[in-house]
Design a protein around this motif. Structure first.
Motif, PDB file in Angstrom:
ATOM      1  N   GLN A   1       0.817  -1.126  -0.285  1.00 47.95           N
ATOM      2  CA  GLN A   1      -0.223   0.296  -0.314  1.00 47.95           C
ATOM      3  C   GLN A   1       0.803   1.208  -0.216  1.00 47.95           C
ATOM      4  N   THR A   2       1.848   0.901   0.354  1.00 51.81           N
ATOM      5  CA  THR A   2       3.080   2.977   0.192  1.00 51.81           C
ATOM      6  C   THR A   2       3.670   2.866  -0.931  1.00 51.81           C
ATOM      7  N   ILE A   3       3.570   2.007  -1.809  1.00 51.25           N
ATOM      8  CA  ILE A   3       3.783   1.584  -3.064  1.00 51.25           C
ATOM      9  C   ILE A   3       2.296   2.340  -3.753  1.00 51.25           C
ATOM     10  N   LYS A   4       1.985   1.194  -4.720  1.00 49.22           N
ATOM     11  CA  LYS A   4       0.562   1.117  -4.547  1.00 49.22           C
ATOM     12  C   LYS A   4      -0.943   1.543  -3.678  1.00 49.22           C
ATOM     13  N   GLU A   5      -1.220   2.829  -3.671  1.00 50.43           N
ATOM     14  CA  GLU A   5      -2.538   2.684  -2.777  1.00 50.43           C
ATOM     15  C   GLU A   5      -3.596   2.255  -2.951  1.00 50.43           C
ATOM     16  N   GLY A   6      -4.518   1.480  -2.179  1.00 52.19           N
ATOM     17  CA  GLY A   6      -5.265   0.720  -2.808  1.00 52.19           C
ATOM     18  C   GLY A   6      -5.485  -0.967  -3.796  1.00 52.19           C
ATOM     19  N   CYS A   7      -4.825  -1.281  -3.835  1.00 54.65           N
ATOM     20  CA  CYS A   7      -4.358  -2.504  -4.809  1.00 54.65           C
ATOM     21  C   CYS A   7      -4.742  -3.282  -3.996  1.00 54.65           C
ATOM     22  N   ASN A   8      -5.032  -4.157  -4.757  1.00 58.81           N
ATOM     23  CA  ASN A   8      -5.743  -5.464  -3.662  1.00 58.81           C
ATOM     24  C   ASN A   8      -4.595  -6.598  -2.749  1.00 58.81           C
ATOM     25  N   MET A   9      -3.510  -5.847  -2.866  1.00 55.65           N
ATOM     26  CA  MET A   9      -2.731  -7.459  -2.556  1.00 55.65           C
ATOM     27  C   MET A   9      -2.559  -6.209  -0.529  1.00 55.65           C
ATOM     28  N   PRO A  10      -2.732  -7.255   0.389  1.00 54.47           N
ATOM     29  CA  PRO A  10      -3.026  -7.129   1.528  1.00 54.47           C
ATOM     30  C   PRO A  10      -1.116  -6.838   2.361  1.00 54.47           C
ATOM     31  N   ASN A  11      -0.490  -5.571   3.729  1.00 56.52           N
ATOM     32  CA  ASN A  11       0.147  -5.688   4.117  1.00 56.52           C
ATOM     33  C   ASN A  11      -0.055  -7.429   5.051  1.00 56.52           C
ATOM     34  N   MET A  12       1.333  -7.830   4.778  1.00 57.30           N
ATOM     35  CA  MET A  12       1.459  -9.414   5.366  1.00 57.30           C
ATOM     36  C   MET A  12       1.369  -9.322   7.062  1.00 57.30           C
ATOM     37  N   GLN A  13       2.411  -7.869   7.365  1.00 57.28           N
ATOM     38  CA  GLN A  13       2.316  -7.973   8.420  1.00 57.28           C
ATOM     39  C   GLN A  13       3.103  -9.399   8.643  1.00 57.28           C
ATOM     40  N   LEU A  14       4.297  -9.336   8.084  1.00 53.20           N
ATOM     41  CA  LEU A  14       5.633 -10.286   8.070  1.00 53.20           C
ATOM     42  C   LEU A  14       7.244  -9.453   9.103  1.00 53.20           C
ATOM     43  N   THR A  15       7.407 -10.177  10.080  1.00 52.77           N
ATOM     44  CA  THR A  15       8.288  -9.755  11.171  1.00 52.77           C
ATOM     45  C   THR A  15       9.729  -9.473   9.888  1.00 52.77           C
ATOM     46  N   ASP A  16      10.893  -8.694  10.790  1.00 48.71           N
ATOM     47  CA  ASP A  16      11.686  -7.903   9.301  1.00 48.71           C
ATOM     48  C   ASP A  16      12.256  -9.692   8.993  1.00 48.71           C
TER      49      ASP A  16
END
Ligand code: CUA
Length: 348
Positions: free
Chosen positions: A319-334
């Motif tokens: 979302q930081t690169i393509k706001e609104g795109c259908n791929m979610p933030n997967m909340q992965l650790t580093d």
């Protein structure tokens, strides 16, 4: 300087600038890469469209010139002068020659325009695929292009690879256009006109590039928030290069032992519900096929270059690169992120 003279000069310089722009656009000898110039078509249907538009433009310019010159002459010649008596000039009705001329000339003009346009439409839309034509299905998604080669078993995204048509050896590509969500429009200005991709309707078009190189196109139908980030690349190869690309794409996905941790992690997440990696249990079709992800030049349909660094930023939070795109933030650790990216970059 008189006001009228200034105005005339202004108009003349505007016309000169417009003509310079059109001429330079028409004759600029640029390589296809990063050129989206409709005046420099490098594909058979696009060349046919340019020819008919130049004919229409020339006929219209001729009409404009005749009308403009007559108008300018009349305005100057019959302008109000001091000492005019203010009476109306004699009114003349019913000149058969004049009425005949201004009826017949427009009819003939429109008829010529109609025939030339109809012939080009017929040539472009009615073309039958010759032997050796490549068939590709393009599916529009919000906001990327799925590209399938049904006869070759290849699926990729945002980059259409095709062979060049050389003299004596025609290799046109016939496209079936579909959409899974909203209306999109396939447009690569140097290769062909625009054709819409409409849900529940199959459209067709074709391209026949005559020069190798990378051609840039984009979605030409407003399709939502990231419509502007729906770029297309058409990469036109020599027949040998194309055969090589096909052979590479047909291979199943890489399985690098060094990237095992990332691979296992990838298959344990919901990534596999949306993405396919051929030869594995990842068979999702909602997002782009990742089998040969790193063979592609960009991420997010032309939004950013496809480098390991950008890929990491993308997977971390698309979302930081393509706001609104259908791929979610997967909340992965580093650590998880590093492992997954280490796996993805092996998918060459
Ligand atoms: Cu897809 Cu605009």
């Amino acid at each position: 300087m008189k006001k009228s003279t200034r105005r005339a000069l202004g108009a003349a310089s505007f016309l000169f600038l417009a003509a310079t722009f059109l001429l330079s656009a028409a004759f600029a000898a640029e390589a296809p890469t990063n050129v989206t110039n409709i005046f420099r078509p490098l594909s058979i249907p696009a060349q046919a469209i340019r020819e008919v538009s130049f004919l229409v433009l020339a006929i219209c310019a001729g009409i404009f010139l005749v009308v403009g010159v007559l108008l300018a002459y009349t305005v100057v010649r019959f302008r109000q002068r001091p000492g005019d008596d203010g009476r109306e000039p004699p009114q003349i009705y019913g000149s058969n020659q004049l009425e005949f001329a201004w009826t017949v000339i427009p009819i003939v003009t429109v008829f010529v325009l109609f025939l030339a346009t109809a012939r080009t439409i017929y040539d472009v839309q009615g073309a039958a695929p010759p032997a050796g034509a490549l068939n590709v299905t393009v599916v529009g998604h919000q906001w990327w292009w799925e590209i399938r080669y049904p006869e070759l078993g290849i699926v990729t995204a945002n980059e259409l690879h095709v062979p060049v048509s050389e003299s004596g050896q025609r290799r046109p590509t016939f496209l079936r256009l579909e959409s899974v969500d909203v209306a999109h429009s396939f447009w690569v200005p140097q290769l062909a006109g625009k054709t819409d991709l409409i849900p529940n309707k199959e459209n067709t078009m074709w391209i026949e590039p005559v020069q190798t190189g990378t051609y840039i196109g984009n979605c030409a139908e407003y399709c939502g928030l990231q419509h502007a980030h729906m770029l297309l690349r058409v990469i036109v190869h020599t027949p040998e290069e194309f055969a090589k690309w096909v052979a590479e794409q047909k291979q199943s996905s890489a399985d690098d032992p060094q990237a095992r941790a990332g691979r296992d992690l990838f298959f344990s997440t919901s990534c596999i519900n949306c993405h396919t990696i051929r030869g594995t249990q990842a068979t999702g079709t909602f997002g782009p096929d990742l089998t040969h992800l790193m063979s592609r030049e960009t991420l997010g349909a032309g939004t950013v270059p496809n480098t390991a660094e950008k890929l990491r930023a993308w997977v971390r939070d698309p979302q930081t690169i393509k706001e609104g795109c259908n791929m979610p933030n997967m909340q992965l650790t580093d650590n998880e992120l590093n492992q997954i990216v280490a796996y993805l970059v092996t998918l060459k």
